[in-house]
Design a protein around this motif. Structure first.
Motif, PDB file in Angstrom:
ATOM      1  N   THR A   1       0.839  -1.195   0.000  1.00  0.00           N
ATOM      2  CA  THR A   1       0.000   0.000   0.000  1.00  0.00           C
ATOM      3  C   THR A   1       0.879   1.252   0.000  1.00  0.00           C
ATOM      4  O   THR A   1       2.062   1.194   0.331  1.00  0.00           O
ATOM      5  N   ARG A   2       0.286   2.366  -0.372  1.00  0.00           N
ATOM      6  CA  ARG A   2       1.041   3.624  -0.424  1.00  0.00           C
ATOM      7  C   ARG A   2       1.600   3.979   0.949  1.00  0.00           C
ATOM      8  O   ARG A   2       2.755   4.366   1.090  1.00  0.00           O
ATOM      9  N   GLY A   3       0.772   3.823   2.000  1.00  0.00           N
ATOM     10  CA  GLY A   3       1.241   4.138   3.350  1.00  0.00           C
ATOM     11  C   GLY A   3       2.401   3.257   3.781  1.00  0.00           C
ATOM     12  O   GLY A   3       3.365   3.734   4.383  1.00  0.00           O
ATOM     13  N   SER A   4       2.326   1.975   3.452  1.00  0.00           N
ATOM     14  CA  SER A   4       3.422   1.061   3.784  1.00  0.00           C
ATOM     15  C   SER A   4       4.681   1.403   3.009  1.00  0.00           C
ATOM     16  O   SER A   4       5.795   1.316   3.541  1.00  0.00           O
ATOM     17  N   ALA A   5       4.519   1.792   1.755  1.00  0.00           N
ATOM     18  CA  ALA A   5       5.676   2.164   0.940  1.00  0.00           C
ATOM     19  C   ALA A   5       6.352   3.412   1.499  1.00  0.00           C
ATOM     20  O   ALA A   5       7.583   3.479   1.583  1.00  0.00           O
ATOM     21  N   VAL A   6       5.559   4.391   1.905  1.00  0.00           N
ATOM     22  CA  VAL A   6       6.122   5.618   2.481  1.00  0.00           C
ATOM     23  C   VAL A   6       6.835   5.294   3.796  1.00  0.00           C
ATOM     24  O   VAL A   6       7.947   5.768   4.043  1.00  0.00           O
TER      25      VAL A   6
ATOM     26  N   ALA B   1       2.431  11.397  -2.914  1.00  0.00           N
ATOM     27  CA  ALA B   1       1.501  12.141  -3.765  1.00  0.00           C
ATOM     28  C   ALA B   1       0.841  11.266  -4.830  1.00  0.00           C
ATOM     29  O   ALA B   1      -0.065  11.717  -5.515  1.00  0.00           O
ATOM     30  N   GLY B   2       1.292  10.035  -4.981  1.00  0.00           N
ATOM     31  CA  GLY B   2       0.710   9.136  -5.958  1.00  0.00           C
ATOM     32  C   GLY B   2       1.263   9.299  -7.359  1.00  0.00           C
ATOM     33  O   GLY B   2       0.682   8.799  -8.315  1.00  0.00           O
ATOM     34  N   ARG B   3       2.398   9.976  -7.506  1.00  0.00           N
ATOM     35  CA  ARG B   3       3.005  10.167  -8.823  1.00  0.00           C
ATOM     36  C   ARG B   3       3.854   8.971  -9.238  1.00  0.00           C
ATOM     37  O   ARG B   3       4.152   8.799 -10.410  1.00  0.00           O
ATOM     38  N   VAL B   4       4.283   8.162  -8.266  1.00  0.00           N
ATOM     39  CA  VAL B   4       5.119   6.991  -8.536  1.00  0.00           C
ATOM     40  C   VAL B   4       4.403   5.761  -8.005  1.00  0.00           C
ATOM     41  O   VAL B   4       3.939   5.750  -6.866  1.00  0.00           O
TER      42      VAL B   4
ATOM     43  N   ILE C   1       9.475  -2.459  -5.679  1.00  0.00           N
ATOM     44  CA  ILE C   1       8.246  -2.219  -4.907  1.00  0.00           C
ATOM     45  C   ILE C   1       7.177  -1.708  -5.854  1.00  0.00           C
ATOM     46  O   ILE C   1       7.415  -0.803  -6.653  1.00  0.00           O
ATOM     47  N   PHE C   2       5.991  -2.299  -5.750  1.00  0.00           N
ATOM     48  CA  PHE C   2       4.831  -1.894  -6.519  1.00  0.00           C
ATOM     49  C   PHE C   2       3.803  -1.345  -5.547  1.00  0.00           C
ATOM     50  O   PHE C   2       3.378  -2.033  -4.626  1.00  0.00           O
ATOM     51  N   VAL C   3       3.424  -0.096  -5.741  1.00  0.00           N
ATOM     52  CA  VAL C   3       2.493   0.585  -4.829  1.00  0.00           C
ATOM     53  C   VAL C   3       1.079   0.388  -5.355  1.00  0.00           C
ATOM     54  O   VAL C   3       0.790   0.633  -6.518  1.00  0.00           O
ATOM     55  N   THR C   4       0.198  -0.043  -4.451  1.00  0.00           N
ATOM     56  CA  THR C   4      -1.215  -0.216  -4.793  1.00  0.00           C
ATOM     57  C   THR C   4      -2.048   0.690  -3.909  1.00  0.00           C
ATOM     58  O   THR C   4      -1.667   1.007  -2.791  1.00  0.00           O
ATOM     59  N   GLY C   5      -3.180   1.086  -4.413  1.00  0.00           N
ATOM     60  CA  GLY C   5      -4.125   1.872  -3.596  1.00  0.00           C
ATOM     61  C   GLY C   5      -3.724   3.209  -3.252  1.00  0.00           C
ATOM     62  O   GLY C   5      -3.008   3.897  -2.932  1.00  0.00           O
TER      63      GLY C   5
END
Length: 68
Positions: free
Chosen positions: A2-7, A48-51, A64-68
């Protein structure tokens, strides 16, 4: 991931990188600073969801692949 986990993961990597720089007095400050700037930019872009996909090579190669 998830985006939060990636950050969160990227922030942990940034903290580890900064600790490594602080622990070693020797090294190329310009290169280390550039690496931190790239990591900071990646954190902002993921947040920001750009990557949606990125790959890190340090400390080991990881895609890493970001979902959601």
């Amino acid at each position: 991931m998830t985006r939060g986990s990636a950050v969160t993961y990227l922030l942990e990597q940034r903290r580890a990188w900064f600790a490594k720089i602080s622990a070693t007095a020797t090294g190329d400050i310009e290169t280390e600073s550039h690496e931190l700037q790239l990591l900071d930019r990646l954190i902002l872009d993921v947040r920001a969801g750009r990557v949606h996909t990125f790959e890190l090579t340090h400390p080991k190669a990881l895609a890493i692949f970001v979902t959601g």
